[in-house]
Design an enzyme around this catalytic site. Structure first.
Site, short mmCIF file in Angstrom:
data_model
loop_
_atom_site.label_atom_id
_atom_site.label_comp_id
_atom_site.label_asym_id
_atom_site.label_seq_id
_atom_site.Cartn_x
_atom_site.Cartn_y
_atom_site.Cartn_z
CE LYS A 112 -4.56 -1.41 1.40
NZ LYS A 112 -5.69 -1.32 2.31
CE LYS A 194 -6.40 -6.95 -1.85
NZ LYS A 194 -6.97 -6.67 -0.72
CE LYS A 197 -13.90 -1.65 0.39
NZ LYS A 197 -13.31 -1.89 1.79
N1 AQP Z 1 -10.13 -9.41 -3.65
C1 AQP Z 1 -10.41 -9.82 -2.77
N2 AQP Z 1 -10.79 -11.22 -2.44
C2 AQP Z 1 -11.07 -11.91 -1.65
N3 AQP Z 1 -11.40 -11.17 -0.40
C3 AQP Z 1 -11.12 -9.64 -0.20
N4 AQP Z 1 -11.24 -9.03 0.64
C4 AQP Z 1 -10.79 -7.71 0.20
N5 AQP Z 1 -10.34 -7.83 -1.06
C5 AQP Z 1 -10.57 -9.24 -1.40
C6 AQP Z 1 -11.78 -9.00 2.12
O1 AQP Z 1 -12.67 -8.16 2.30
C7 AQP Z 1 -12.67 -8.08 3.54
C8 AQP Z 1 -12.83 -6.44 3.94
O2 AQP Z 1 -11.65 -6.02 3.55
P1 AQP Z 1 -11.22 -4.45 3.87
O3 AQP Z 1 -12.21 -3.80 4.58
O4 AQP Z 1 -9.66 -4.43 4.58
O5 AQP Z 1 -11.22 -4.16 2.63
P2 AQP Z 1 -10.14 -3.46 1.76
O6 AQP Z 1 -8.85 -3.89 1.84
O7 AQP Z 1 -10.49 -2.12 1.87
O8 AQP Z 1 -10.40 -3.97 0.49
P3 AQP Z 1 -9.51 -3.81 -0.59
O9 AQP Z 1 -10.29 -3.84 -1.96
O10 AQP Z 1 -8.51 -4.99 -0.54
O11 AQP Z 1 -9.12 -2.39 -0.44
P4 AQP Z 1 -7.67 -1.74 -0.68
O12 AQP Z 1 -7.69 -1.61 -1.87
O13 AQP Z 1 -7.67 -0.51 0.20
O14 AQP Z 1 -6.65 -2.73 -0.18
C9 AQP Z 1 -11.32 -8.44 4.20
O15 AQP Z 1 -11.92 -9.75 4.92
C10 AQP Z 1 -10.71 -9.03 3.17
O16 AQP Z 1 -9.97 -10.39 3.33
#
Ligand code: AQP
Length: 327
Positions: A112, A194, A197
């Protein structure tokens, strides 16, 4: 005694089908089997800059989506992290017993922060301590998460065990529950990354509130390969990802899906996958529209939930204070 589940989700950006299949879908399945605590983790969200008005709106959107996806307030608690100050207090305490070296091994921070490490906030670096605090505050046995959070959960276990060794048995040491299917949904535009968001690509993710037209367009543009047969082969990440999403939405086995697509082409796979996603999300989107139309009701549900779990957090903090000789 039912085992306690805790899991959290950040109220940032748009919720995608990776979040849904990796986490939310597990939260709503078999809710009666466990004592469930779910949390909208707004303090995690502020580890990167947020617009205050947008953050506030995103908390309600997330709450609406989670209730619409099937979180049942009679069986599960869903509250906002910042409503319970003990999360921040325990995170500080855990910081003080966590060696820097443990934190420096966390790969999510490296991904990140990237090249901008010097400008990343201390909070982003320290995110796993707050996550450990969220989980340990509630005597959690099980944590349903996507695979990306596995390392953070291992750190949580290490921190709990270290604390228990230093100060005596205080925390329950939690176990992860990682789904067998779609634990790591990949980007449609780049199946080596992956689904996330924060990825800006227009065709990267299917969001839970995307319209049917948009879903179809995105799935049609998904990266595949130059082969023809439709099989679950991890060495072909594009097709594997599409099939895994199909499997997670339909609940069919790999053999059933491969038989279904035998002799068909990628065009058919994409069209049918889009339909499966559209139909899977349709009832959630319909229920969401009702929840979001009544923000006062959403706020009340969140506040009632926070009131239910606050005593658990306070009891843990009391124990921690006593063990450490604080106050
Ligand atoms: N790609 C994914 N596949 C399966 N599970 C996923 N999770 C996130 N991405 C995937 C799961 O979603 C839950 C919420 O996670 P979070 O609130 O930490 O979500 P996040 O990190 O904001 O989601 P992103 O898309 O991964 O965001 P960024 O881009 O900010 O890193 C968790 O249980 C996570 O495992």
């Amino acid at each position: 005694m039912k085992k306690r589940i805790f899991s959290g989700i950040q109220p940032t950006g748009k919720v995608h089908i990776g979040n849904y299949l990796g986490a939310i879908k597990q939260w709503v399945t078999n809710q009666g089997d466990h004592d469930n605590i779910y949390c909208i983790v707004d303090l995690h969200a502020i580890t990167v800059p947020q617009d205050p008005a947008e953050l506030k709106a995103s908390i309600r959107t997330m709450a609406g989506l989670l209730f619409a996806a099937g979180i049942d307030p009679e069986q599960s608690v869903l509250f906002v992290q910042s409503a319970i100050p003990a999360h921040s207090e325990l995170a500080w305490i855990l910081n003080c017993i966590t060696p820097m070296g443990w934190m420096e091994r966390m790969t999510q921070f490296k991904e990140k922060a990237g090249k901008d490490r010097e400008r990343a906030s201390v909070g982003l670096f320290d995110y796993p301590a707050l996550m450990a605090s969220d989980i340990l505050l509630y005597d959690t046995h099980l944590v349903p998460v996507g695979e990306d959070q596995k390392q953070h959960l291992e750190l949580t276990r290490d921190i709990a065990q270290r604390f228990n060794r230093q100060y005596g048995e205080t925390f329950v040491v939690p176990e992860p529950i990682i789904p067998k299917i779609a634990a790591r949904v990949m980007g449609l535009d780049d199946p080596t990354k992956k689904m996330s968001k924060s990825e800006p690509g227009k065709f990267h993710a299917v969001y839970m509130l995307d319209t049917p037209d948009v879903i179809l367009k995105k799935v049609k543009r998904a990266t595949t390969d130059s082969l023809r047969d439709i099989r679950f082969d991890e060495n072909r990440p594009g097709v594997f990802n599409l099939l895994s999403i199909y499997q997670a939405f339909t609940g069919e086995t790999e053999a059933e899906i491969e038989a279904h697509f035998a002799g068909k082409g990628y065009g058919d796979l994409k069209k049918e996958l889009a339909e499966v996603i559209i139909e899977g999300l349709r009832p959630i989107q319909e229920r969401y529209a009702k929840f979001i139309a009544d923000p006062a009701q959403l706020d009340a549900l969140l506040a009632q939930s926070a009131d239910k779990v606050r005593p658990i957090a306070e009891a843990t903090m009391k124990r921690v204070h006593q063990r450490m000789g604080l106050g």
